[in-house]
Design a protein around this motif. Structure first.
Motif, PDB file in Angstrom:
ATOM      1  N   GLU A 192      36.638  55.792  -0.747  1.00 32.37           N
ATOM      2  CA  GLU A 192      37.969  56.579  -0.398  1.00 32.37           C
ATOM      3  C   GLU A 192      38.251  56.187   0.879  1.00 32.37           C
ATOM      4  O   GLU A 192      37.879  56.319   1.938  1.00 32.37           O
ATOM      5  CB  GLU A 192      37.881  57.942  -0.461  1.00 32.37           C
ATOM      6  CG  GLU A 192      37.991  58.622  -1.577  1.00 32.37           C
ATOM      7  CD  GLU A 192      38.168  60.176  -1.684  1.00 32.37           C
ATOM      8  OE1 GLU A 192      38.731  60.646  -1.119  1.00 32.37           O
ATOM      9  OE2 GLU A 192      37.378  60.753  -2.861  1.00 32.37           O
ATOM     10  N   VAL A 193      39.520  55.414   0.938  1.00 34.40           N
ATOM     11  CA  VAL A 193      40.103  54.881   2.271  1.00 34.40           C
ATOM     12  C   VAL A 193      41.540  55.496   2.107  1.00 34.40           C
ATOM     13  O   VAL A 193      42.427  54.872   1.071  1.00 34.40           O
ATOM     14  CB  VAL A 193      40.119  53.250   2.458  1.00 34.40           C
ATOM     15  CG1 VAL A 193      40.784  53.014   3.666  1.00 34.40           C
ATOM     16  CG2 VAL A 193      38.603  52.714   2.189  1.00 34.40           C
ATOM     17  N   SER A 194      42.076  56.305   3.167  1.00 33.98           N
ATOM     18  CA  SER A 194      43.608  56.540   3.074  1.00 33.98           C
ATOM     19  C   SER A 194      44.317  55.370   3.293  1.00 33.98           C
ATOM     20  O   SER A 194      44.287  54.957   4.535  1.00 33.98           O
ATOM     21  CB  SER A 194      43.475  57.840   4.183  1.00 33.98           C
ATOM     22  OG  SER A 194      44.967  57.781   4.464  1.00 33.98           O
ATOM     23  N   GLU A 230      43.192  51.762  10.349  1.00 27.50           N
ATOM     24  CA  GLU A 230      42.428  50.769   9.929  1.00 27.50           C
ATOM     25  C   GLU A 230      43.015  50.105   8.619  1.00 27.50           C
ATOM     26  O   GLU A 230      42.929  48.794   8.674  1.00 27.50           O
ATOM     27  CB  GLU A 230      41.052  51.093   9.662  1.00 27.50           C
ATOM     28  CG  GLU A 230      40.158  51.584  10.837  1.00 27.50           C
ATOM     29  CD  GLU A 230      40.403  53.027  11.338  1.00 27.50           C
ATOM     30  OE1 GLU A 230      41.135  53.702  10.521  1.00 27.50           O
ATOM     31  OE2 GLU A 230      39.815  53.530  12.312  1.00 27.50           O
ATOM     32  N   ARG A 231      43.181  50.891   7.689  1.00 24.41           N
ATOM     33  CA  ARG A 231      43.822  50.474   6.364  1.00 24.41           C
ATOM     34  C   ARG A 231      45.105  49.678   6.786  1.00 24.41           C
ATOM     35  O   ARG A 231      45.146  48.503   6.117  1.00 24.41           O
ATOM     36  CB  ARG A 231      43.794  51.559   5.461  1.00 24.41           C
ATOM     37  CG  ARG A 231      44.839  51.064   4.249  1.00 24.41           C
ATOM     38  CD  ARG A 231      43.522  50.308   3.309  1.00 24.41           C
ATOM     39  NE  ARG A 231      44.069  48.986   2.979  1.00 24.41           N
ATOM     40  CZ  ARG A 231      43.673  48.158   1.737  1.00 24.41           C
ATOM     41  NH1 ARG A 231      42.585  48.303   1.332  1.00 24.41           N
ATOM     42  NH2 ARG A 231      44.387  47.087   1.570  1.00 24.41           N
ATOM     43  N   ALA A 232      45.916  50.197   7.474  1.00 21.06           N
ATOM     44  CA  ALA A 232      47.244  49.425   7.791  1.00 21.06           C
ATOM     45  C   ALA A 232      46.856  48.283   8.518  1.00 21.06           C
ATOM     46  O   ALA A 232      47.488  47.179   8.161  1.00 21.06           O
ATOM     47  CB  ALA A 232      48.182  50.259   8.705  1.00 21.06           C
ATOM     48  N   ALA A 233      45.988  48.038   9.455  1.00 16.73           N
ATOM     49  CA  ALA A 233      45.615  46.780  10.075  1.00 16.73           C
ATOM     50  C   ALA A 233      45.100  45.793   9.025  1.00 16.73           C
ATOM     51  O   ALA A 233      45.492  44.627   9.166  1.00 16.73           O
ATOM     52  CB  ALA A 233      44.729  47.024  11.297  1.00 16.73           C
ATOM     53  N   ALA A 234      44.128  46.358   8.168  1.00 15.74           N
ATOM     54  CA  ALA A 234      43.611  45.489   7.113  1.00 15.74           C
ATOM     55  C   ALA A 234      44.669  45.005   6.164  1.00 15.74           C
ATOM     56  O   ALA A 234      44.938  43.749   5.767  1.00 15.74           O
ATOM     57  CB  ALA A 234      42.410  46.070   6.461  1.00 15.74           C
ATOM     58  N   ARG A 267      40.999  36.683   8.892  1.00 11.31           N
ATOM     59  CA  ARG A 267      40.118  37.425   8.051  1.00 11.31           C
ATOM     60  C   ARG A 267      39.304  38.250   8.745  1.00 11.31           C
ATOM     61  O   ARG A 267      38.771  39.268   8.418  1.00 11.31           O
ATOM     62  CB  ARG A 267      39.449  36.298   7.266  1.00 11.31           C
ATOM     63  CG  ARG A 267      38.176  36.480   6.366  1.00 11.31           C
ATOM     64  CD  ARG A 267      38.414  37.529   5.306  1.00 11.31           C
ATOM     65  NE  ARG A 267      37.193  37.667   4.478  1.00 11.31           N
ATOM     66  CZ  ARG A 267      37.296  38.685   3.564  1.00 11.31           C
ATOM     67  NH1 ARG A 267      38.446  39.578   3.523  1.00 11.31           N
ATOM     68  NH2 ARG A 267      36.327  39.071   2.837  1.00 11.31           N
ATOM     69  N   ALA A 268      38.474  37.867   9.959  1.00 10.42           N
ATOM     70  CA  ALA A 268      37.583  38.721  10.611  1.00 10.42           C
ATOM     71  C   ALA A 268      37.964  39.789  10.887  1.00 10.42           C
ATOM     72  O   ALA A 268      37.683  41.055  10.642  1.00 10.42           O
ATOM     73  CB  ALA A 268      37.191  38.036  11.804  1.00 10.42           C
ATOM     74  N   TRP A 269      39.332  39.938  11.313  1.00  9.11           N
ATOM     75  CA  TRP A 269      40.051  41.307  11.719  1.00  9.11           C
ATOM     76  C   TRP A 269      40.249  41.884  10.511  1.00  9.11           C
ATOM     77  O   TRP A 269      40.078  43.282  10.714  1.00  9.11           O
ATOM     78  CB  TRP A 269      41.508  40.751  12.414  1.00  9.11           C
ATOM     79  CG  TRP A 269      42.342  42.025  12.790  1.00  9.11           C
ATOM     80  CD1 TRP A 269      43.607  42.201  12.323  1.00  9.11           C
ATOM     81  CD2 TRP A 269      42.029  43.143  13.654  1.00  9.11           C
ATOM     82  NE1 TRP A 269      44.047  43.419  13.109  1.00  9.11           N
ATOM     83  CE2 TRP A 269      42.982  43.814  13.927  1.00  9.11           C
ATOM     84  CE3 TRP A 269      40.866  43.194  14.403  1.00  9.11           C
ATOM     85  CZ2 TRP A 269      42.953  44.979  14.692  1.00  9.11           C
ATOM     86  CZ3 TRP A 269      40.989  44.343  15.279  1.00  9.11           C
ATOM     87  CH2 TRP A 269      42.082  45.166  15.505  1.00  9.11           C
ATOM     88  N   THR A 270      40.356  41.442   9.349  1.00 14.25           N
ATOM     89  CA  THR A 270      40.781  42.556   8.109  1.00 14.25           C
ATOM     90  C   THR A 270      39.237  43.205   8.009  1.00 14.25           C
ATOM     91  O   THR A 270      39.334  44.283   7.640  1.00 14.25           O
ATOM     92  CB  THR A 270      41.244  41.995   6.893  1.00 14.25           C
ATOM     93  OG1 THR A 270      40.037  40.831   6.596  1.00 14.25           O
ATOM     94  CG2 THR A 270      42.539  41.282   7.220  1.00 14.25           C
ATOM     95  N   LEU A 271      38.106  42.530   8.183  1.00 14.02           N
ATOM     96  CA  LEU A 271      36.908  43.003   7.884  1.00 14.02           C
ATOM     97  C   LEU A 271      36.603  43.940   9.100  1.00 14.02           C
ATOM     98  O   LEU A 271      35.768  45.217   8.678  1.00 14.02           O
ATOM     99  CB  LEU A 271      35.747  42.120   7.870  1.00 14.02           C
ATOM    100  CG  LEU A 271      36.068  41.097   6.514  1.00 14.02           C
ATOM    101  CD1 LEU A 271      34.936  39.896   6.576  1.00 14.02           C
ATOM    102  CD2 LEU A 271      35.844  41.782   5.250  1.00 14.02           C
ATOM    103  N   VAL A 272      36.970  43.934  10.237  1.00 10.58           N
ATOM    104  CA  VAL A 272      36.746  44.795  11.145  1.00 10.58           C
ATOM    105  C   VAL A 272      37.283  46.008  11.079  1.00 10.58           C
ATOM    106  O   VAL A 272      36.825  46.971  11.476  1.00 10.58           O
ATOM    107  CB  VAL A 272      37.037  44.163  12.421  1.00 10.58           C
ATOM    108  CG1 VAL A 272      37.073  45.261  13.734  1.00 10.58           C
ATOM    109  CG2 VAL A 272      36.241  42.915  13.143  1.00 10.58           C
ATOM    110  N   VAL A 288      36.637  49.960   6.761  1.00 11.00           N
ATOM    111  CA  VAL A 288      35.609  50.993   6.987  1.00 11.00           C
ATOM    112  C   VAL A 288      34.441  50.945   5.952  1.00 11.00           C
ATOM    113  O   VAL A 288      33.298  51.662   6.089  1.00 11.00           O
ATOM    114  CB  VAL A 288      36.496  52.427   6.750  1.00 11.00           C
ATOM    115  CG1 VAL A 288      37.300  52.552   8.037  1.00 11.00           C
ATOM    116  CG2 VAL A 288      37.056  52.633   5.467  1.00 11.00           C
ATOM    117  N   ARG A 289      34.502  50.212   5.016  1.00  8.92           N
ATOM    118  CA  ARG A 289      33.218  50.286   3.885  1.00  8.92           C
ATOM    119  C   ARG A 289      32.319  49.097   4.516  1.00  8.92           C
ATOM    120  O   ARG A 289      31.410  48.911   3.820  1.00  8.92           O
ATOM    121  CB  ARG A 289      33.797  49.683   2.500  1.00  8.92           C
ATOM    122  CG  ARG A 289      35.053  50.685   1.952  1.00  8.92           C
ATOM    123  CD  ARG A 289      35.461  49.862   0.855  1.00  8.92           C
ATOM    124  NE  ARG A 289      36.120  48.511   1.221  1.00  8.92           N
ATOM    125  CZ  ARG A 289      36.443  47.619   0.385  1.00  8.92           C
ATOM    126  NH1 ARG A 289      36.263  47.773  -0.821  1.00  8.92           N
ATOM    127  NH2 ARG A 289      36.832  46.441   0.872  1.00  8.92           N
TER     128      ARG A 289
END
Ligand code: SF4
Ligand code: SF4
Ligand code: FES
Lengths: 244, 115
Positions: free
Chosen positions: A135-137, A142-146, A179-184, A187-188
């Motif tokens: 579950e990721v809101s 974080e979700r917005a940045a990814a 790409r690295a930033w989306t992984l940072v 939250v999973r």
């Protein structure tokens, strides 16, 4: 010919032939209003000179394989209208900058994708084998940045636009750091520290000069510069906390 | 192949160029600056004769250029710090304009005070 054709108008197309050493061949192609650069090259290859080499697959801006330099600027050619980039009735096509040339308009993308791995662009599951949904809101920071960086199609346009790549061949590159930033921010993912360590190297995120060439040309309107700025902050904070 | 890439013709790239050029200019000036400071060690007369030279209008104008370089470099540095350490903002161009405006203003104020 369709009704959209401006009667008799032609475009002069110069295409790079050969490898690093080579020359331009000039072709004359009928100008049609909604024709894309990819249409132009295809016309040449099918009707004038079948030895012209280029790459494409989806033709609808999804696969990222058709990028090349168009009048000096990197573009996805399947979604670039010839009429938008014509300069004095001319179009000059070259293989993507900053990559080794295989032949004509085809580059060797190996380094580009190897750097993807070097930048730690691999997802490390925190719950391997789990059958549950994580579950990721959608509202979380974080979700917005990814989400902001996730739509990359790996076309290499940003990589070709970046001067730091040209100056330092080891530089990891805008798409890779994005790409690295989306992984940072995923939250999973189990290895935030590992991702940060991978980009906090000499030719990593801190080598970026924030020119924003990448952001200016990314056909998906992503902002690698912003992602890299995020990495700069995150690695800095981690270093201050002694985590790096 | 091509050397002049059009990819460089946009405000954030100019901002980078200005920052680099002003930085280099200041670095070149630094030895001269130290030399003059060293004159003070040699005695009052040497320094005073130099300081009298700086009263010439042409020298004043050159000094103004120096002050502008310094202001450009400082404002550009602040811009970069804001860009990289604060959350991302999309009004970059405004930031660049503010930085250049600030640099010019500092230069003009110096010029006014010089005369
Ligand atoms: S902002 Fe950074 S990654 Fe993007 S083009 Fe400039 S130096 Fe390259
Ligand atoms: S970030 Fe944009 S320009 Fe770079 S590879 Fe991805 S889609 Fe292409
Ligand atoms: S052919 Fe797939 S993106 Fe252009």
């Amino acid at each position: 010919m369709s009704e959209q054709t401006k009667a008799g108008a032609t475009i002069t197309v110069e295409i790079w032939r050969g490898r690093e050493d080579g020359h331009f061949d000039s072709f004359s192609v009928p100008h049609e209003e909604k024709q894309t650069i990819l249409d132009v090259v295809t016309y040449i290859q099918r009707r004038i000179d079948p030895t012209v080499s280029y790459r494409f697959a989806c033709r609808i801006g999804m696969c990222g394989s058709c990028a090349m330099m168009v009048n000096g600027a990197p573009r996805w050619t399947c979604r670039t209208h010839a009429s938008k980039v014509l300069k004095d009735g001319k179009i000059r096509l070259q293989p993507l900058r900053n990559l080794p040339v295989i032949k004509d308009l085809v580059t060797d993308m190996t380094v580009f994708f190897d750097k993807w791995q070097k930048a730690g662009g691999r997802f490390e599951p925190s719950q391997p084998g789990s059958q549950e949904f994580a579950e990721v809101s959608p509202e979380s920071k974080e979700r917005a940045a990814a989400s902001a960086g996730i739509e990359c199609i790996g076309c290499g346009v940003c990589y070709a636009a970046c001067d730091v790549v040209a100056w330092n061949p080891d530089y990891l590159g805008p798409a890779q750091l994005n790409r690295a930033w989306t992984l940072v921010n995923d939250v999973r993912d189990a290895d935030r520290k590992g991702h940060l360590a991978a980009v906090a190297v000499d030719a990593g995120c801190h080598a970026c000069h924030s020119h924003q060439n990448c952001t200016r040309y990314c056909p998906k309107s992503l902002n690698p510069t912003a992602s890299i700025a995020g990495l700069k902050r995150a690695t800095m904070t981690a270093a201050l906390k002694g985590d790096l | 192949m091509n050397r002049n890439w059009p990819t460089r013709n946009h405000p954030t790239y100019w901002a980078f160029v200005l920052h680099r050029v002003s930085g280099l200019g200041l670095a070149l000036f630094l030895p001269a600056h130290f030399y003059v400071l060293a004159l003070a060690l040699k005695g009052e007369a040497a320094l005073d004769s130099f300081l009298r030279w700086t009263e010439y209008p042409m020298v004043k104008i050159a000094e103004t250029g120096l002050v502008i370089l310094l202001a450009i470099h400082m404002a550009g540095g602040l811009r970069l710090l804001a860009l990289e350490f604060l959350p991302w903002r999309d009004w970059q161009k405004t930031l660049i304009a503010a930085a250049s405006g600030f640099a010019l203003m500092v230069g003009l104020v110096f010029l006014l005070r010089a005369y």
